[in-house]
Design a protein around this motif. Structure first.
Motif, PDB file in Angstrom:
ATOM      1  N   MET A  82      40.500  54.937  38.935  1.00 10.23           N
ATOM      2  CA  MET A  82      41.236  53.803  39.924  1.00 10.23           C
ATOM      3  C   MET A  82      42.857  53.216  39.824  1.00 10.23           C
ATOM      4  SD  MET A  82      38.399  51.106  40.733  1.00 10.23           S
ATOM      5  CE  MET A  82      37.303  52.084  40.405  1.00 10.23           C
ATOM      6  N   PRO A  83      43.561  52.280  40.480  1.00 12.85           N
ATOM      7  CA  PRO A  83      44.420  51.584  40.026  1.00 12.85           C
ATOM      8  C   PRO A  83      43.962  50.666  39.501  1.00 12.85           C
ATOM      9  CG  PRO A  83      45.358  52.518  42.487  1.00 12.85           C
ATOM     10  CD  PRO A  83      43.208  52.849  41.756  1.00 12.85           C
ATOM     11  N   MET A  84      44.092  50.173  38.088  1.00 12.77           N
ATOM     12  CA  MET A  84      43.418  48.328  38.048  1.00 12.77           C
ATOM     13  C   MET A  84      44.306  47.426  37.180  1.00 12.77           C
ATOM     14  SD  MET A  84      40.262  49.834  35.430  1.00 12.77           S
ATOM     15  CE  MET A  84      39.613  47.981  35.795  1.00 12.77           C
ATOM     16  N   ALA A  85      44.449  46.450  37.460  1.00 14.08           N
ATOM     17  CA  ALA A  85      45.011  45.387  36.906  1.00 14.08           C
ATOM     18  C   ALA A  85      44.679  43.929  36.388  1.00 14.08           C
ATOM     19  CB  ALA A  85      46.148  45.233  38.363  1.00 14.08           C
ATOM     20  N   ASP A  86      44.851  43.851  35.356  1.00 11.15           N
ATOM     21  CA  ASP A  86      44.761  42.145  34.956  1.00 11.15           C
ATOM     22  C   ASP A  86      46.054  40.628  35.665  1.00 11.15           C
ATOM     23  OD1 ASP A  86      43.113  40.861  33.025  1.00 11.15           O
ATOM     24  OD2 ASP A  86      44.275  41.242  31.443  1.00 11.15           O
ATOM     25  N   TYR A  87      44.862  40.122  35.779  1.00 15.64           N
ATOM     26  CA  TYR A  87      45.387  38.655  36.215  1.00 15.64           C
ATOM     27  C   TYR A  87      44.909  37.938  34.840  1.00 15.64           C
ATOM     28  CZ  TYR A  87      47.459  40.995  40.688  1.00 15.64           C
ATOM     29  OH  TYR A  87      47.736  41.667  41.377  1.00 15.64           O
ATOM     30  N   VAL A  88      45.647  37.626  34.458  1.00 12.71           N
ATOM     31  CA  VAL A  88      44.484  36.011  33.440  1.00 12.71           C
ATOM     32  C   VAL A  88      45.449  35.040  34.250  1.00 12.71           C
ATOM     33  CG1 VAL A  88      46.351  35.298  31.081  1.00 12.71           C
ATOM     34  CG2 VAL A  88      45.806  37.482  31.534  1.00 12.71           C
ATOM     35  N   TYR A  89      44.768  34.046  34.067  1.00  7.23           N
ATOM     36  CA  TYR A  89      44.641  32.740  35.201  1.00  7.23           C
ATOM     37  C   TYR A  89      43.900  31.754  33.954  1.00  7.23           C
ATOM     38  CZ  TYR A  89      39.400  32.653  35.376  1.00  7.23           C
ATOM     39  OH  TYR A  89      37.940  32.999  35.532  1.00  7.23           O
ATOM     40  N   GLY A  90      44.293  30.485  34.476  1.00  2.43           N
ATOM     41  CA  GLY A  90      43.332  28.967  34.485  1.00  2.43           C
ATOM     42  C   GLY A  90      43.640  28.494  32.461  1.00  2.43           C
ATOM     43  N   LEU A  91      44.544  29.116  31.592  1.00  4.68           N
ATOM     44  CA  LEU A  91      44.357  28.499  30.270  1.00  4.68           C
ATOM     45  C   LEU A  91      44.206  27.338  30.099  1.00  4.68           C
ATOM     46  CD1 LEU A  91      46.410  31.372  28.674  1.00  4.68           C
ATOM     47  CD2 LEU A  91      44.024  31.887  30.035  1.00  4.68           C
ATOM     48  N   GLY A  92      43.910  26.975  29.740  1.00 11.72           N
ATOM     49  CA  GLY A  92      43.600  25.365  29.488  1.00 11.72           C
ATOM     50  C   GLY A  92      43.478  24.643  30.220  1.00 11.72           C
ATOM     51  N   GLY A  93      42.527  25.092  30.567  1.00 13.40           N
ATOM     52  CA  GLY A  93      42.152  24.095  32.264  1.00 13.40           C
ATOM     53  C   GLY A  93      42.757  24.322  33.524  1.00 13.40           C
ATOM     54  N   ARG A  94      44.331  25.825  33.705  1.00 13.25           N
ATOM     55  CA  ARG A  94      44.995  25.358  34.639  1.00 13.25           C
ATOM     56  C   ARG A  94      44.085  25.824  35.701  1.00 13.25           C
ATOM     57  NH1 ARG A  94      50.507  27.112  34.850  1.00 13.25           N
ATOM     58  NH2 ARG A  94      50.757  25.052  33.102  1.00 13.25           N
ATOM     59  N   ASP A  95      44.089  24.762  36.695  1.00 11.84           N
ATOM     60  CA  ASP A  95      43.241  25.033  38.383  1.00 11.84           C
ATOM     61  C   ASP A  95      43.765  26.512  38.634  1.00 11.84           C
ATOM     62  OD1 ASP A  95      42.110  23.291  38.456  1.00 11.84           O
ATOM     63  OD2 ASP A  95      43.583  21.874  40.286  1.00 11.84           O
ATOM     64  N   ILE A  96      42.578  27.333  39.384  1.00 15.68           N
ATOM     65  CA  ILE A  96      42.673  28.384  40.234  1.00 15.68           C
ATOM     66  C   ILE A  96      42.345  28.200  41.338  1.00 15.68           C
ATOM     67  CG2 ILE A  96      40.499  29.046  38.863  1.00 15.68           C
ATOM     68  CD1 ILE A  96      43.443  31.307  39.758  1.00 15.68           C
ATOM     69  N   LEU A  97      43.074  28.247  41.872  1.00 12.89           N
ATOM     70  CA  LEU A  97      43.150  28.101  43.408  1.00 12.89           C
ATOM     71  C   LEU A  97      42.795  29.295  43.800  1.00 12.89           C
ATOM     72  CD1 LEU A  97      45.816  25.428  43.658  1.00 12.89           C
ATOM     73  CD2 LEU A  97      43.624  25.160  43.879  1.00 12.89           C
ATOM     74  N   PRO A  98      42.138  28.848  46.087  1.00 11.45           N
ATOM     75  CA  PRO A  98      41.672  29.830  46.611  1.00 11.45           C
ATOM     76  C   PRO A  98      42.889  30.879  46.506  1.00 11.45           C
ATOM     77  CG  PRO A  98      40.959  27.806  47.499  1.00 11.45           C
ATOM     78  CD  PRO A  98      41.279  27.600  45.994  1.00 11.45           C
ATOM     79  N   ARG A  99      43.529  30.331  47.710  1.00  8.30           N
ATOM     80  CA  ARG A  99      45.273  31.225  47.604  1.00  8.30           C
ATOM     81  C   ARG A  99      45.898  31.931  46.726  1.00  8.30           C
ATOM     82  NH1 ARG A  99      49.097  28.123  45.772  1.00  8.30           N
ATOM     83  NH2 ARG A  99      48.507  25.923  45.855  1.00  8.30           N
TER      84      ARG A  99
END
Lengths: 394, 117
Positions: free
Chosen positions: A349-366
């Protein structure tokens, strides 16, 4: 009767440690783990536990003391974060290969540098090949519950491996939440008494831990570690079943959330899974068939069960709170391993990676919503435009 | 060397469960230099016995004599020759070539490959 308390994640973990009443705790303070051992040190000072609390001069010494105490036959715990874990490194491997069932509260924090004290998963992802069992926790309740289970998993005669119980630095460790705390007696009954099979203090049966191990047997000892990890896969589930029965919970290898009839899902561990559940609910109200899979057991990696749970989807996004620099696509380790697990089992299936929140960067619902909307488009077209996205990087 | 066992048949984690089983490991196979005993010169001071890291100096306790080497376990490190006071009287260091030429040495180190009974 259990009771509900308002506790930060670290306090919940310290409470579990008080209830488990380990023989030895050796730890060195490091943000954001500090309040775990600080709270526990209070319990020691107040005489609420029988633990020998070893104050050491570094994390290298902390883990060394843990290995020594474990070899002596003690039930041993420690806690650390990021650079503290990095300083333990040499002994982290030795703890696993010497088969010491040490339990570690690991409060996930970004590894330096540049120096940063906030959450990401670069610390735990570095230990993924060390031979430790690794459990993720979404919130304080799960950190508490996982720590209690970790003792039984680690000490199981078929396993005898150390366990790291992860929670997100500050977000979980310092965020106060409602945590159900079970009766001390019930927790102690659940973890039971540790009866080490090969205690150094058993003077009737003198033995040697940690001797030189050359090309003639080192490989065989590594093979034994593989066997222990394979057993851990089963034992973790057995312990979860017992825990679920005793404390009315629902632990497994991972938590599927509205996944059964979903067409698109996100796989994300620790606290961000909680945020993502809110997003799933919101998108479901729009009639969008989205779901979530929250890994709990990262080592041993439950590849087969994950592939089975995700097989029906039209597209999957993985959210990684760390980067495996120089790996395929400079993706995150969770994505890479999951992609391999699915591909090798013929789940395409198509797969993608989303790197997020490094060093405590906020990750928001939007932002999480944008991941779902990306994947809904991918599900329609069958085409992934970008394999790896660095979410909200400027 | 004892027959090698499989991973199912050995203690986990590299543990050794029998005390004192180092004697079962023939470290003599590591040896590049072999100690040779010059009995006539020996003053039986037991310095070699005291310093040998592998307990490979054989003694006769009844007669208080040094009698030879346990070559199954001697790694040929040469500490015995180095600490031997008889050797020290002759040369400061148990240099191998000198040792071979000087019959007065109590313990001399000979290249394993060149050794002949």
């Amino acid at each position: 009767m259990s009771k509900f308390e308002a506790l930060a994640g670290n306090e919940a973990v310290a409470t579990a440690m008080r209830q488990i009443n380990p023989d030895v705790v050796a730890a060195y303070p490091i943000t954001p783990q500090t309040s775990t051992v600080q709270t526990f040190a209070n319990y020691v000072a107040d005489g609420l536990v029988d633990t020998e609390f070893v104050t050491v001069e570094s994390e290298h010494s902390a883990m060394s003391a843990c290995v020594g105490a474990s070899a002596a036959g003690a039930r041993v715990m420690t806690a650390t974060s990021a650079n503290g874990l990095a300083l333990m490194w040499e002994i982290v491997y030795i703890a696993a290969s010497t088969r010491c069932p040490i339990v570690m509260g690991l409060v996930n924090r970004a590894l330096s540098g540049p120096i940063n004290i906030h959450c990401d998963h670069s610390d735990v992802m570095g230990m993924r090949d060390s031979g430790w069992i690794i459990l993720f926790s979404e919130n304080g309740q799960e950190a508490y519950d996982n720590l209690i289970q970790a003792v039984r998993i680690a000490e199981h005669p078929d396993v005898l491996l150390p366990v790291a119980v992860c929670q997100d630095g500050f977000i979980t460790s310092h965020g106060m939440e409602r945590v159900e705390i079970y009766e001390d007696a019930d927790v102690r009954a659940f973890v039971g008494e540790y009866r080490p099979q090969w205690s150094l203090l058993d003077l009737e049966h003198p033995k040697t831990y940690g001797p030189l191990d050359f090309y003639d047997y080192y490989y065989e000892h590594k093979r034994q570690q593989v066997e222990a990890m394979q057993h851990a896969h089963r034992v973790i589930q057995e312990v979860a079943e017992a825990f679920n029965r005793t404390f009315d919970r629902d632990y497994g290898l991972f938590e599927p959330y509205r996944l059964e009839d979903a067409e698109v899902a996100v796989v994300v561990a620790n606290s961000t899974a909680g945020t993502a559940k809110v997003v799933v609910d919101r998108l479901r109200e729009e009639g969008l068939k989205v779901g979530l899979l929250k890994p709990r057991v990262f080592r041993p990696f439950p590849a087969e069960e994950l592939a089975e749970a995700l097989a029906h989807l039209k597209a999957v996004a993985v959210m990684d709170r760390s980067i495996s620099f120089g790996a395929m696509g400079n993706a995150g380790p969770l994505f890479l391993e999951l992609a391999a697990a699915l591909a090798l089992r013929g789940v395409r299936m198509p797969m993608a990676d989303y790197v997020y929140g490094l060093g405590g960067r906020d990750i928001l619902p939007r932002e999480i919503e944008s991941v779902y909307r990306d994947m809904l488009r991918v599900a329609e077209t069958g085409q992934v435009e970008r394999m790896v996205t660095y979410l909200s990087v400027r | 060397m004892a027959e090698l066992k499989g991973w199912r048949d050995i203690p986990i984690g590299g543990m050794i469960l029998e005390a004192g089983n180092a004697t079962e490991y023939p470290t003599g196979t590591w040896r590049a230099f072999r100690p040779v005993f010059g009995e006539a010169e020996c003053i039986h001071c037991f310095q070699c016995w005291l310093f040998c890291p592998d307990s490979s100096i054989l003694v006769d306790p009844e007669n208080e004599k040094m009698v030879g080497f346990d070559l199954e376990h001697c790694k040929g490190c040469g500490i015995c020759a180095s600490v031997c006071p008889v050797n020290a009287k002759v040369i400061k260091k148990a240099d191998e070539e000198l040792a071979q030429d000087d019959p007065r040495l109590c313990i001399r180190m000979v290249e394993e490959g060149k050794f002949q009974e």
